[in-house]
Structures are given as structure tokens and as C-alpha cells.
Write a protein that holds these residues in place. Structure first.
Motif, mmCIF file in Angstrom:
data_model
loop_
_atom_site.group_PDB
_atom_site.id
_atom_site.type_symbol
_atom_site.label_atom_id
_atom_site.label_comp_id
_atom_site.label_asym_id
_atom_site.label_seq_id
_atom_site.Cartn_x
_atom_site.Cartn_y
_atom_site.Cartn_z
ATOM 1 N N THR A 1 -57.182 17.820 63.988
ATOM 2 C CA THR A 1 -56.449 17.000 63.031
ATOM 3 C C THR A 1 -56.121 17.844 61.800
ATOM 4 O OG1 THR A 1 -58.451 16.264 61.902
ATOM 5 C CG2 THR A 1 -57.739 14.967 63.795
ATOM 6 N N PRO A 2 -55.123 17.447 61.028
ATOM 7 C CA PRO A 2 -54.806 18.202 59.803
ATOM 8 C C PRO A 2 -56.020 18.343 58.880
ATOM 9 C CG PRO A 2 -53.057 16.651 60.300
ATOM 10 C CD PRO A 2 -54.154 16.362 61.269
ATOM 11 N N GLU A 3 -56.856 17.282 58.792
ATOM 12 C CA GLU A 3 -58.032 17.353 57.922
ATOM 13 C C GLU A 3 -59.015 18.413 58.431
ATOM 14 O OE1 GLU A 3 -56.040 13.506 57.589
ATOM 15 O OE2 GLU A 3 -56.861 14.604 59.306
ATOM 16 N N LEU A 4 -59.215 18.448 59.739
ATOM 17 C CA LEU A 4 -60.137 19.424 60.304
ATOM 18 C C LEU A 4 -59.571 20.846 60.209
ATOM 19 C CD1 LEU A 4 -61.513 17.531 63.420
ATOM 20 C CD2 LEU A 4 -62.754 18.140 61.348
ATOM 21 N N GLN A 5 -58.259 20.983 60.352
ATOM 22 C CA GLN A 5 -57.647 22.301 60.184
ATOM 23 C C GLN A 5 -57.870 22.819 58.756
ATOM 24 O OE1 GLN A 5 -53.542 21.955 61.360
ATOM 25 N NE2 GLN A 5 -54.004 22.201 63.542
ATOM 26 N N LYS A 6 -57.725 21.914 57.799
ATOM 27 C CA LYS A 6 -57.962 22.295 56.402
ATOM 28 C C LYS A 6 -59.434 22.664 56.202
ATOM 29 C CE LYS A 6 -57.153 20.714 51.667
ATOM 30 N NZ LYS A 6 -56.646 19.596 50.826
ATOM 31 N N LEU B 1 -62.986 29.718 56.604
ATOM 32 C CA LEU B 1 -62.529 31.090 56.828
ATOM 33 C C LEU B 1 -61.820 31.683 55.614
ATOM 34 C CD1 LEU B 1 -61.191 30.761 60.495
ATOM 35 C CD2 LEU B 1 -63.422 31.589 59.725
ATOM 36 N N LYS B 2 -61.528 30.795 54.625
ATOM 37 C CA LYS B 2 -60.857 31.223 53.387
ATOM 38 C C LYS B 2 -59.497 31.864 53.688
ATOM 39 C CE LYS B 2 -65.228 32.003 50.929
ATOM 40 N NZ LYS B 2 -65.321 30.572 50.668
ATOM 41 N N LYS B 3 -58.777 31.251 54.613
ATOM 42 C CA LYS B 3 -57.407 31.695 54.887
ATOM 43 C C LYS B 3 -56.672 30.580 55.621
ATOM 44 C CE LYS B 3 -58.471 34.013 59.301
ATOM 45 N NZ LYS B 3 -58.343 35.280 60.068
ATOM 46 N N THR B 4 -55.351 30.642 55.573
ATOM 47 C CA THR B 4 -54.530 29.619 56.219
ATOM 48 C C THR B 4 -53.835 30.135 57.477
ATOM 49 O OG1 THR B 4 -52.668 30.203 54.787
ATOM 50 C CG2 THR B 4 -54.126 28.409 54.052
ATOM 51 N N ASP B 5 -53.751 31.447 57.608
ATOM 52 C CA ASP B 5 -53.093 32.039 58.775
ATOM 53 C C ASP B 5 -54.114 32.175 59.906
ATOM 54 O OD1 ASP B 5 -51.372 33.249 60.508
ATOM 55 O OD2 ASP B 5 -51.531 35.245 59.586
ATOM 56 N N ILE B 6 -54.257 31.094 60.685
ATOM 57 C CA ILE B 6 -55.268 31.043 61.745
ATOM 58 C C ILE B 6 -54.573 30.867 63.094
ATOM 59 C CG2 ILE B 6 -57.272 29.776 62.636
ATOM 60 C CD1 ILE B 6 -57.843 28.914 59.754
ATOM 61 N N LYS B 7 -55.023 31.603 64.080
ATOM 62 C CA LYS B 7 -54.419 31.516 65.418
ATOM 63 C C LYS B 7 -54.579 30.127 66.006
ATOM 64 C CE LYS B 7 -55.012 36.382 66.710
ATOM 65 N NZ LYS B 7 -55.615 37.298 67.717
ATOM 66 N N TYR B 8 -53.525 29.706 66.709
ATOM 67 C CA TYR B 8 -53.528 28.375 67.329
ATOM 68 C C TYR B 8 -54.702 28.192 68.278
ATOM 69 C CZ TYR B 8 -51.906 24.384 70.086
ATOM 70 O OH TYR B 8 -51.819 23.172 70.726
ATOM 71 N N ASP B 9 -55.042 29.243 69.059
ATOM 72 C CA ASP B 9 -56.039 29.091 70.116
ATOM 73 C C ASP B 9 -57.455 29.461 69.677
ATOM 74 O OD1 ASP B 9 -55.649 31.764 69.822
ATOM 75 O OD2 ASP B 9 -55.315 32.200 71.956
ATOM 76 N N LEU B 10 -57.716 29.620 68.366
ATOM 77 C CA LEU B 10 -59.067 29.885 67.904
ATOM 78 C C LEU B 10 -59.969 28.698 68.245
ATOM 79 C CD1 LEU B 10 -61.201 31.458 66.220
ATOM 80 C CD2 LEU B 10 -60.405 30.134 64.234
ATOM 81 N N LYS B 11 -61.066 28.934 68.970
ATOM 82 C CA LYS B 11 -61.959 27.852 69.363
ATOM 83 C C LYS B 11 -62.861 27.445 68.198
ATOM 84 C CE LYS B 11 -60.835 27.042 73.627
ATOM 85 N NZ LYS B 11 -60.351 25.724 74.048
#
Length: 512
Positions: free
Chosen positions: A69-74, A80-90
Motif C-alpha cells: 500500500t502507499p502507506e507501507l511503501q512510505k 531505507l531513507k530513500k525513495t528510489d526503491i526497486k519494484y521487486d524488493l521483498k
């Protein structure tokens, strides 16, 4: 409710059946998981104190970052202190939680465990509990971080394990000793989980106030399959309760939905096969236990008969009564346990068979792997043979139970006072105790017993003394017949069968 320190096959079957049915009306995996976790939290208790066994229980599942969810992505971005995260990161994501503190009952109020990014094997190794749990569940960190779909079918069958720490306070794998383990009296930690068809992993983590015996740990491995069956329908669609709000933006549409459907179906069939295998193994174990109890009973009864023969003509009948009562008391509970569980074992087996029949009805053409398994185990033969096994087990336990009742009634050491007695019942109990002496043996045919009772009322007497009298009278009759038969040939005995007639009636108001 279930006591984990006394968890048995019946508890496993009842709890498993309930878990599989709980998620049927849910619209997402998160909703189903919440119902399952709350049920376990409320129903795993100490039956003596009614205190809940779990301090905290949670269900985690791995997800790709892009499917959160957007909340969990945030939440992951902040970790990780970054916003550029790979889509498939588990990410190991918290789906459901229940516990003693109010905030432990809401996923979005968890401060450090809403979603744990599994960046690489080094990052996993830095979290001792997660690292050890993955290892004990039979998984390799690489499978979680970068799943290989070609390995799922083989690996999925093997993963039905548990992670268990018997001493949470002294374990290096359990963090927060001062803030969590000690104040909430956490004795042990249990984790159970496995793989889902699309490559994700689910784990149920319990922080317990009790230590678990080995037999419970073995049974809880099988309970994992029931949890898997409950959440499996949601593996390739709605995961979160609010998933409909962001699916259009973030969810990647699977171009091979039919393939995923078949994978899910295979996984369900495999889980059902494992559950049926577990049920059959349990039936075999119960049968072996029953056979062992029967052997012990036969040895004890043989010893009892040997002692009984020596004491028939003496005043040691009270000692025999004590021994009879002791044996009857010792074996009553295990026989009642086996007798009661046979019914449930048969019901549960029949339910599983009906479930498989329903699958066969709607999916008449199985995949080759399932067809090969069907040919290997021959389900029709198993069903027929299981019914015969259950029938023979029921008959055996009924016969043993009748002997126990007769032994208990015969001794009645706790009823030495003058009281109303059913003479017919006393005679019948004595005949059961002497049953082996009346049966045919290698030398003589069976002694026939003819009973003639004429409207016998209850009489005032001493139970123990009456039993001693009846034992002596009928025992003497058997001895007399055996002595007489020693003087006759087998042909003579067969022509004139040995008979004991027991005739009982009221002669006068004072005499029976």
C-alpha cells in the motif's frame, strides 16, 4: 479452547477445521489473516487458569515493494531513507496482529514491524531472530530475496516446519529482553510458516507464556497447512483490506492468470494430500497405541486370571478385588481416550475424503502429478480399508470397555456397606471375569452357560461378599466340569456338551 501444553490430535483436527473455514467470507488476505490470528489469540489458553497462552501473535508475509500500500511503501522509504526503491524488493510485511496491549491489535500502530525490507542476505543476518527463523523454517535467504519460480513446486512441499525457542530469556535470537520478554513473562517463542505458489513466504509468530512439549511442536507443524489453506485463495489477488484504492496505480497485472490459477490449485491439492496423509498417519498411530493397550490388557488379565485361580478357595478375595479395582482404574482413562478419539478420527477422515471428492467433481481431469499420486495410493482401497479398520477398532474398544466395567463392578471396594444389589448384574459381571475359563481350549470345548432369571428384585446385601460367593460357586462348577472331563474322551465330551445352568428366583420373602 486449546491448551498448548496438552495439545492432541483431536485439538489439531478441530482447530485446523475452524482455521480453514474462518477466511471464507473475507475479501482479502489481510482480513482473513486478522480473523485467524484473533481466533488463535482468544482460543489458545491455559485450561486450568483460563489465562491466554499468547502474549502476542502475528502473521507476516513477504511482498514485493511495488505491491505494498502507499502507506507501507512510505514506511519502507523511511527505513531505507530513500525513495528510489526497486519494484521487486521483498519486504516481510505484517498482515495481522493480536496481543495484550491495545496497540498490539492494529497493524498500522506497530512502530518497527509494519514492513521489514529484505535488502540482501547481509541485512537479514543483522536481524538475529529473522535470520534464525528463516533457517529453522528450512528456507534459504536467497529464496526470500529473489525467488526462483522453477523451484517453488519442489520447495513448497518440503516447507512445513517450525521455528521454536524454548527459553526466550536466554536466547540470543530474541530481542527486547528488558522491555518485552521480562515484563510480559514471555517463556518461549514459536514460529510456523511456509511457501505460497507465487513464491512469497508466510510466517505466524507466537510469543508464549508457556513452554511446549515435543508432541505439541509436531502437531503444530501440521496446523501450518490449515493456515496456508485459509489464506491461499488470496495469493494472486487482493492482499490488503484497502487494496482496491490503489490497485489500478500500483498493481502489476499478471499476464498469465490461468497459470497462477493452476499453481494455486496444485498447491491446494498438495496441502489437502498432506492433511490426508497426516490424518492417516494419526489413525495408524492411534491403532498402534490401541494395539499396545490391548496387549498390556491381555497380559494384565492373564496375570489377574492366574492370581484369581490361586485365591479362589481362600480369604484373599479382598486382595484380588484391590488389584482388579487398581487395574480397572489405570486402564479406564486411556481406553476412554481411544474410544472417544476413534469417532472423531473417522469423522475427520470422512470429511477430508468428501472434500477430495468435491475437488474431483469440479476438477475431474487432474494434472499428471496428481494423477500419478492417485495411482500410487489407490484412494478407493484406502477408503474401504479405513472403514474396516475403524470398525475393528470400535469393536475392540467396546469389548475392553465391557471387561473394565465388569472388573470395576466386581471389585466395588468402596461399597462395603449393606445396600440394594442387582443379583443378575452381579452374576453377569462374574461370568465376564471368568470368561476365559469358559472358552474352548486345546483340550476341551467351551462350557455353555444357560441363565434363567425370574423377575429378580433388588436385594439387601454386602456387594463384596456376594461377589466372593458367586465367584466361588461358578469357579467350583468350572473346576468340577474340568475334573469330570479328564475322565472322558473328546468324543464323549462332544456328544454331551458341558453346561452350567444358573437359575435364580425368589423362593420366599426371605430367600432367593
Amino acid at each position: 479452547m486449546y491448551d498448548l501444553t496438552e495439545f492432541n490430535v483431536r485439538d489439531l483436527s478441530e482447530c485446523g477445521l475452524m482455521l480453514r473455514s474462518l477466511g471464507k467470507d473475507s475479501q482479502s488476505m489481510e482480513a482473513a489473516s486478522n480473523v485467524i490470528i484473533k481466533y488463535l489469540y482468544e482460543n489458545l489458553v491455559n485450561l486450568q487458569t483460563q489465562e491466554k497462552s499468547c502474549v502476542l501473535i502475528r502473521l507476516f508475509k513477504t511482498h514485493s515493494y511495488g505491491k505494498l500500500t502507499p502507506e507501507l511503501q512510505k514506511y519502507v522509504q523511511n527505513i531505507l531513507k530513500k525513495t528510489d526503491i526497486k519494484y521487486d524488493l521483498k519486504c516481510l510485511t505484517l498482515l495481522a496482529t493480536a496481543g495484550e496491549k491495545p496497540e498490539w491489535n492494529y497493524r498500522d500502530q506497530s512502530l518497527g514491524h509494519q514492513a521489514i525490507p529484505l535488502v540482501n542476505e547481509e541485512a537479514i543476518a543483522k536481524a538475529p531472530m529473522i535470520s534464525q527463523m528463516i533457517k529453522q523454517l528450512g528456507l534459504e535467504p536467497g529464496i526470500l530475496i529473489q525467488p526462483d519460480p522453477t523451484l517453488f513446486v519442489d520447495v513448497e512441499k518440503q516447507i512445513c516446519q517450525i521455528f521454536y525457542v524454548p527459553d526466550a530469556l536466554d536466547s540470543p535470537y530474541i530481542p527486547a529482553k528488558k522491555s518485552f520478554v521480562i515484563p510480559f513473562n514471555v517463556k518461549s517463542v514459536l514460529g510456523c510458516g511456509g511457501l505460497l505458489p507465487l513464491g512469497d513466504t508466510f510466517v505466524v509468530l507466537m510469543f508464549l507464556k508457556v513452554e511446549l512439549p515435543k508432541v505439541t511442536l509436531d502437531l503444530l507443524r501440521h496446523l501450518t497447512l490449515n493456515i496456508k489453506m485459509a489464506i491461499l485463495p488470496f495469493d494472486d489477488n487482493n492482499i490488503f483490506i484497502n487494496s482496491g484504492q490503489y490497485n489500478i496505480i500500483n498493481q502489476v497485472k499478471d499476464v498469465n492468470e490461468q497459470h497462477n490459477y493452476i499453481d494455486n490449485l496444485k498447491s491446494e491439492v498438495e496441502a489437502l494430500n498432506q492433511l490426508l496423509n497426516d490424518s492417516q498417519k494419526s489413525t495408524i498411530t492411534q491403532s498402534q497405541n490401541l494395539e499396545k493397550v490391548i496387549e498390556e490388557l491381555q497380559a494384565k488379565i492373564a496375570k489377574l486370571e492366574e492370581t484369581n485361580t490361586k485365591l479362589l478357595h481362600g480369604e484373599k478375595m479382598s486382595s484380588l478385588g484391590q488389584m482388579v479395582a487398581g487395574i480397572a482404574h489405570e486402564i479406564t482413562n486411556p481406553i476412554n481416550f481411544i474410544k472417544g478419539n476413534i469417532v472423531y478420527a473417522q469423522q475427520y477422515t470422512e470429511s477430508l475424503i468428501k472434500l477430495l471428492a468435491t475437488y474431483q467433481k469440479y476438477y475431474p481431469i487432474p494434472v499428471p502429478e496428481v494423477e500419478e499420486k492417485i495411482d500410487e495410493i489407490d484412494p478407493e482401497f484406502l477408503v474401504k480399508d479405513l472403514n474396516k479398520i475403524y470398525k475393528s477398532m470400535r469393536n475392540g474398544t467396546e469389548q475392553i470397555y465391557e471387561i473394565i466395567v465388569a472388573m470395576r463392578n466386581f471389585s466395588r471396594l468402596d461399597k462395603a456397606e449393606f445396600e440394594k444389589i442387582d443379583v443378575q448384574e452381579a452374576i453377569d459381571n462374574t461370568l465376564i471375569i471368568l470368561g476365559s475359563r469358559l472358552k474352548a481350549n486345546s483340550q476341551y470345548p467351551a462350557i455353555k452357560v444357560v441363565k434363567e432369571y425370574k423377575n429378580l428384585p433388588l436385594i439387601d446385601f454386602y456387594p463384596n461378599q456376594l461377589n466372593q460367593v458367586l465367584m466361588n460357586i461358578i469357579g467350583n462348577a468350572i473346576d468340577a466340569i474340568n475334573e469330570y472331563n479328564q475322565q472322558r474322551t473328546i468324543e464323549e465330551i462332544k456328544k454331551n456338551a458341558s453346561v452350567i445352568k444358573i437359575h435364580a428366583e425368589i423362593i420366599t420373602t426371605d430367600w432367593l
